[in-house]
Motif scaffolding. Sequence first.
Motif, mmCIF file in Angstrom:
data_model
loop_
_atom_site.group_PDB
_atom_site.id
_atom_site.type_symbol
_atom_site.label_atom_id
_atom_site.label_comp_id
_atom_site.label_asym_id
_atom_site.label_seq_id
_atom_site.Cartn_x
_atom_site.Cartn_y
_atom_site.Cartn_z
ATOM 1 N N ASP A 418 0.789 -1.175 -0.015
ATOM 2 C CA ASP A 418 -0.022 0.098 0.002
ATOM 3 C C ASP A 418 0.722 1.248 -0.022
ATOM 4 O O ASP A 418 0.050 2.298 -0.269
ATOM 5 C CB ASP A 418 -0.867 -0.280 1.235
ATOM 6 N N LEU A 419 2.233 1.155 0.118
ATOM 7 C CA LEU A 419 3.152 2.187 0.344
ATOM 8 C C LEU A 419 3.733 2.655 -1.014
ATOM 9 O O LEU A 419 3.787 2.020 -1.729
ATOM 10 C CB LEU A 419 4.228 1.933 1.417
ATOM 11 N N ARG A 420 4.131 3.999 -0.895
ATOM 12 C CA ARG A 420 4.715 4.527 -2.104
ATOM 13 C C ARG A 420 5.935 5.222 -1.620
ATOM 14 O O ARG A 420 6.012 5.916 -0.580
ATOM 15 C CB ARG A 420 4.049 5.536 -2.987
ATOM 16 N N PRO A 421 7.083 5.016 -2.383
ATOM 17 C CA PRO A 421 8.426 5.721 -1.766
ATOM 18 C C PRO A 421 8.227 7.160 -1.552
ATOM 19 O O PRO A 421 7.594 7.793 -2.484
ATOM 20 C CB PRO A 421 9.310 5.099 -2.787
ATOM 21 N N ALA A 422 9.115 7.807 -0.748
ATOM 22 C CA ALA A 422 9.287 8.968 -0.432
ATOM 23 C C ALA A 422 10.856 9.399 -0.712
ATOM 24 O O ALA A 422 11.543 8.590 -0.515
ATOM 25 C CB ALA A 422 8.972 9.432 1.056
#
Length: 436
Positions: A418-422
């Motif tokens: 569910d996460l996207r890179p920062a």
Amino acid sequence: MILNEAGTRRFRAYTSKHLDELLRRAGLADDERLRVRAVATVLPFRTNAYVVDELIDWSAAPDDPIYRLVFPQEDMLPAEEVALLADLLKAEAPNAEIQAEANRIRARLNPHPAGQMELNVPKLENEPVPGMQHKYPETVLFFPKQGQTCHAYCTYCFRWAQFVGDADLKFASDDIDRMVAYIRRHPEVTSVLITGGDAMIMGEPVIRRYIEPLLELDQLESIRIGTKALAYWPQRFTTDPDADATLGLFEQVVQSGKNLAFMAHFSHPRELESSRVETAVQRILASGATIRTQAPLIRSINDDPSVWSGMWRRQLRMGLIPYYMFVERDTGPQDYFAVPLGRAYEIFRDAYSSVSGLCRTVRGPSMSATPGKVCVDGVTEIAGEKVFALHFIQARDPALVGRPFFAKYDPSAVWLSDLRPAFADHFPYEPAPPAA
């Protein structure tokens, strides 16, 4: 009650055929029991007399946490699917028709998360070694054929697919020789985890057949046994007919110079309260084995910092080592049990901050995802952006272990996917996107 020669209760299992009778004890109406039975055609149900009679507070059911831990809930699946299955049951449809619908639902529940069947199975002479996984260089997992059940099933179990009777979803082996041959060819392997199901469902003569050959492998430093028997059937180590022989086997492992670690699964403090558990723990520790504790964070069962801090404190007093708080896996009724990662971190932080340093051996919240075990270290703000701070506790690529990385904060995220890179165009475990 059935008694053995020592005058103690023998093991008695309850399965789906006993479910309607047991649900009456929770005060459920006819239509409610029917819907729960419908869910049980998809997800496995098994418990035992110890759990039913000594752990569940029936006056608080169906809200009692131990009840919710082992009994299916009607809202674990979408309402339309439950209604369809309930109608089939009510109409006494042929079992083949009911199972066909149940199988269709199971297929969308991601029965083998994190590439369990495809990515982790090692090869020996270019042939897959059945019943083994080699996800991290130093550790192999072995799933003994006789250990593919449990004294009771947890409703959130990420290995639920092993228990539904579908041969295509089973993952196990009794080929001890191939396991040993594989380890010999891989000197980087220093630890074996015997898991399942529950390895301690096996009797002493059977588990001995798997463990004794490992004692001849000088490269092995530790043997681990994954089990929830201490919570669900502590008699396995006290009054069962082969309890003494089993403890003798544990002593043999320790005397061989290897560390024997019990990876004990405790989901709620009540599982630790029985004097039976205390006696079982004392006997295991007296054999020279260590006991490390772990469990997932589960909504409606233990999603409260005081539950975890109380559990860790009691474990410490008993001589156990708090080890992991896991994030509920992306399989089965994840939507029902999952806690958002931001909230999971808050629960862990609040529990962790309220215990002594000796309890702080525990790590988490940790996701056992495809690339490895990812720990949520916190929620912070960097350069004006709110982010999750993460690191790998374990990784397929050892070079990633311990390296911090960041993901954009998402209040609804419950899993790594569910996460996207920062601050980057990809996560460190992902291949770089092609140049424009």
